[in-house]
Design an enzyme around this catalytic site. Structure first.
Site, PDB file in Angstrom:
ATOM      1  CD  GLU A 132      -2.828   1.547   0.701  1.00  0.00           C
ATOM      2  OE1 GLU A 132      -2.687   1.411  -0.526  1.00  0.00           O
ATOM      3  OE2 GLU A 132      -3.891   1.920   1.234  1.00  0.00           O
ATOM      4  CB  THR A 185      -3.767   8.380  -1.851  1.00  0.00           C
ATOM      5  OG1 THR A 185      -5.004   7.754  -2.158  1.00  0.00           O
ATOM      6  CG2 THR A 185      -3.619   8.442  -0.347  1.00  0.00           C
TER       7      THR A 185
HETATM    8  N1  HSE Z   1      -6.336   7.776   5.281  1.00  0.00           N
HETATM    9  C1  HSE Z   1      -5.871   7.865   3.933  1.00  0.00           C
HETATM   10  C2  HSE Z   1      -5.933   9.300   3.485  1.00  0.00           C
HETATM   11  C3  HSE Z   1      -6.750   7.008   3.063  1.00  0.00           C
HETATM   12  O1  HSE Z   1      -6.950   9.934   3.737  1.00  0.00           O
HETATM   13  O2  HSE Z   1      -4.963   9.791   2.915  1.00  0.00           O
HETATM   14  C4  HSE Z   1      -6.390   7.052   1.608  1.00  0.00           C
HETATM   15  O3  HSE Z   1      -7.298   6.268   0.854  1.00  0.00           O
END
Ligand code: HSE
Length: 311
Positions: A132, A185
């Site tokens: 990930e 992201t």
């Molecule tokens: N917690 C992470 C973010 C999830 O918000 O960057 C990304 O899918």
């Protein structure tokens, strides 16, 4: 499953869930990735096929989330085998519903079964996280952990990692809409503040605690008023041009609340019945389509199982 190959399903997931930035997420029943792994006669690790996405994903094992996850596992366990990996994606990359996590989880779950490595889910978690991190540029477990363990997950701590499964109301439904704009992201994390002030931290902690209490006691009213994110969502909402329209359409159709999932652009809404959840998904989808943006929607209860062997 033959002794030489395996096909598994690993689910998408909603992460952050309002106030739970990086610490909360839940798995859904659909969509998800299908991963097929076949043993090879040599010791090569190869990604042989990727289907189902418009975005070109790396076929290089060291750049692909599934490849990195499996490689990390085989290296740590000192297993010398060759594998061919096929990734059949049922959700777009950069959609905010844990696409990279599903691939990483599916890969390590499949390899663990196929090679009888007997790793627990806690052990698999570290390998999936390695995968990930290639996609998001950071270690965050709020997609990987729910995709792997199933259910609604609280990551109480990262060091050491402490995964807590939270019971949820039986009639909790989730509607998701994915407007087809891509948000990476890695980029959506760059716009976040490095620090938050005390008042914001208190408000966020109050809502996070309220959400967990609401889920455990099936208090939909408490869940509704706790689904507020003071940290990531105010900044990320600007990346979704139709953020307000989607939220309004969800509320009009009976949602108890509606937020961005992960780093977006997908948004999710909770409701207390399947009929409402379908109506909400249709309403959110219609609001997106009004802006001539393509979109898909999903309705799901929480998936308490996580990944599963298909054959
Ligand atoms: N917690 C992470 C973010 C999830 O918000 O960057 C990304 O899918």
């Amino acid at each position: 499953m033959s002794s030489n190959s395996i096909r598994v399903f690993a689910p998408a997931s909603v992460s952050n869930v309002g106030p739970g930035f990086d610490i909360m997420g839940f798995a859904v029943k659909f969509p998800g990735d299908e991963i097929i792994i076949r043993k090879r006669n040599d010791r090569k690790l190869r990604i042989t096929k990727i289907t189902g996405v418009k975005t070109k994903l790396p076929m290089n094992i060291s750049q692909n989330t599934a490849g990195v996850a499996i490689k990390a596992m085989l290296k740590e366990l000192q297993v010398n085998v060759g594998l061919d990996i096929e990734i059949h994606k049922k959700m777009e990359v950069g959609s905010g519903i844990g696409s990279s996590a599903a691939s990483a989880v599916g890969a390590v779950f499949a390899a663990n079964k196929l090679l009888s490595l007997k790793q627990s889910k806690n052990q698999l978690l570290n390998f999936a996280l390695a995968g990930e991190s290639i996609a998001s540029g950071a270690i965050h477990a709020d997609n990987v952990a729910p995709a792997l363990f199933g259910g609604f997950i609280l990551i109480r701590s990262y060091n050491p990692i402490d995964i807590i499964r939270i019971p949820t109301p039986k009639n909790l439904y989730c509607s998701i809409v994915f407007p087809q704009i891509q948000i990476k992201t890695i980029e959506a994390r760059r716009i976040l503040p490095a620090e938050v002030n005390l008042k914001t931290a208190c408000n966020q902690a109050g809502n996070a605690a309220g959400l967990i209490a609401g889920l455990i006691t099936s208090d939909f009213n408490l869940i509704a008023r706790s689904l507020v994110d003071h940290i990531a969502e105010p900044r990320r909402a600007k990346l979704i041009p139709i953020y307000d329209q989607i939220r309004n359409s969800a509320f009009e159709a009976g949602a108890i609340n509606c937020n961005v999932t992960g780093s977006g652009p997908s948004m999710f809404a909770f409701s207390d019945s399947q009929i409402k959840a379908i109506k909400i998904a249709q309403s959110m989808e219609a609001s997106v389509k009004q802006t001539n943006t393509k979109c898909v929607s999903y309705v799901s209860k929480i998936n308490h199982i996580g990944p599963k062997v298909l054959d």
